[in-house]
Design a protein around this motif. Structure first.
Motif, mmCIF file in Angstrom:
data_model
loop_
_atom_site.group_PDB
_atom_site.id
_atom_site.type_symbol
_atom_site.label_atom_id
_atom_site.label_comp_id
_atom_site.label_asym_id
_atom_site.label_seq_id
_atom_site.Cartn_x
_atom_site.Cartn_y
_atom_site.Cartn_z
ATOM 1 N N TYR A 160 0.838 -1.203 0.000
ATOM 2 C CA TYR A 160 0.000 0.000 0.000
ATOM 3 C C TYR A 160 0.872 1.253 0.000
ATOM 4 O O TYR A 160 0.643 2.171 -0.792
ATOM 5 C CB TYR A 160 -0.922 0.019 1.217
ATOM 6 N N TYR A 164 0.933 4.025 -2.789
ATOM 7 C CA TYR A 164 0.499 5.370 -2.412
ATOM 8 C C TYR A 164 1.588 6.401 -2.728
ATOM 9 O O TYR A 164 1.309 7.439 -3.345
ATOM 10 C CB TYR A 164 0.145 5.426 -0.930
ATOM 11 N N LEU A 168 -0.747 6.469 -6.155
ATOM 12 C CA LEU A 168 -2.088 6.852 -5.710
ATOM 13 C C LEU A 168 -2.166 8.275 -5.173
ATOM 14 O O LEU A 168 -3.196 8.944 -5.335
ATOM 15 C CB LEU A 168 -2.583 5.868 -4.638
ATOM 16 N N SER A 169 -1.111 8.742 -4.538
ATOM 17 C CA SER A 169 -1.119 10.109 -3.995
ATOM 18 C C SER A 169 -1.037 11.171 -5.087
ATOM 19 O O SER A 169 -1.231 12.350 -4.810
ATOM 20 C CB SER A 169 0.049 10.289 -3.020
ATOM 21 N N PRO A 175 -10.439 8.553 -1.951
ATOM 22 C CA PRO A 175 -9.877 7.655 -0.930
ATOM 23 C C PRO A 175 -10.774 6.467 -0.611
ATOM 24 O O PRO A 175 -10.279 5.371 -0.326
ATOM 25 C CB PRO A 175 -9.708 8.575 0.284
ATOM 26 N N VAL A 178 -10.225 3.163 -2.601
ATOM 27 C CA VAL A 178 -8.960 2.436 -2.452
ATOM 28 C C VAL A 178 -9.115 1.451 -1.291
ATOM 29 O O VAL A 178 -9.355 1.861 -0.150
ATOM 30 C CB VAL A 178 -7.794 3.404 -2.196
#
Length: 325
Positions: A160, A164, A168-169, A175, A178
């Motif tokens: 993760y 991230y 993902l960030s 959010p 996810v």
């Protein structure tokens, strides 16, 4: 039924017996047929039928398919793409992923994507650039992990955290879309909790469901492979490779640290609509060769060789990983 002396094969319906239509009955079972000859030019063949007198004067029709055509049909389900550089691979993986995102958001109103760890996240970097950063409908993405290490989310070993920090960030995926594991639970508890989450999302229609297999059908699964041929946290010779019932399971003795992990099982992996296997580096060339090279008598099947989705499989290789093909 296949002709041993020719490149012509017959394709019939998926039934244990060959049948042909007659005037007396829709389908007359053909139990004893001897192949005589075939013509690649015309696609015709001759059979000697024994013990079926009522069909002797009837015209038989079937579809003859050449070996080349059969290979082409198989190729529609499995592709192997080799790229000169890792950057070229990343460019093509971004387009492949963005195209599928567009396809499924239009068809289903959602795009379910399964990530793995390792170097995969780095190869998604081109999605963070134009034109994809602004053109992909990130709000429709639902993100999952094919496997995860049972460590806190801020731990360096966390898949993760890797996803991230590197991906993902940097994209506007809500959010709530996810789905990370509950890192406060034990390995067994985290696996059960994740499977419960998947079942709820299947029930609500967020994740598609394969009626054929009875397992969730993710739109796209992005997989890597280890030098030993492992995928997800399914390692060579480990009993979990043969798990057929559970959607998500756990391992406490992983041969690669950290030892405690959760992982999707092969029935879930192989129910996917699309799988991309992203493999780079000379250190993985032997496993790639075993999976894609000339078949051998070696009975030690690697986990990666068991990746065989009902949908489409595409291998994304750099020239180093493909060097022994």
């Amino acid at each position: 039924m296949a002709a041993s002396s020719s490149s012509i094969s017959l394709l019939f319906s998926n039934t244990p017996r060959i049948s042909f239509p007659t005037q007396d009955s829709p389908f007359l079972p053909l139990h004893n047929a001897t192949f005589l000859k075939s013509s690649p030019k015309t696609g015709s063949l001759s059979l000697r039928l024994e013990g079926v007198s009522s069909i002797s004067k009837k015209k038989l029709s079937c579809k003859a398919v050449s070996s080349t055509e059969m290979a082409a049909a198989e190729g529609k389900k499995k592709k192997v793409d080799v790229f000169d550089s890792k950057d070229e691979l990343a460019v093509n993986l971004a387009k492949y992923t963005a195209d599928l995102s567009d396809k499924f958001t239009k068809e289903r109103g959602a795009f379910t994507v399964v990530l793995s760890g390792g170097s995969l996240i780095d190869y998604l970097r081109k999605l963070l650039e134009p034109p994809y950063l602004d053109s992909v409908d990130w709000s429709k993405w639902r993100v999952f992990w094919v496997d995860e290490r049972v460590v806190p989310k801020d731990h360096e070993d966390s898949n993760y955290k890797l996803a991230y920090d590197g991906f993902l960030s940097k994209v506007p995926i809500p959010p709530g879309n996810v789905y990370a594991i509950n890192d406060a639970l034990s390995a067994e508890g985290a696996a059960d909790d994740y499977e419960t989450c998947l079942r709820q999302l299947v029930k609500s229609g967020v994740i598609d469901f394969s009626e054929a297999s009875g397992f969730p059908k993710f739109d796209l699964m992005l997989l890597g492979m280890g030098p030993d041929g492992h995928v997800a946290s399914l390692f060579p010779g480990h009993p979990l490779v043969n798990e057929k019932e559970k959607w998500v399971t756990f391992i406490k003795n992983s041969p690669k640290p950290p030892p405690e992990r959760i992982t999707f099982t092969f029935p879930v992996i192989n129910s996917s609509a699309y799988i991309a296997l992203v493999v780079t580096g000379a250190g993985k060339a032997d496993a790639v060769h075993k999976a894609l090279g000339t078949p051998s008598d070696d009975s030690n099947t690697l986990p990666v060789e068991l990746v065989s989705p009902a949908g489409e499989l595409t291998w994304f290789l750099d020239k180093n990983a493909a060097s022994k093909l």
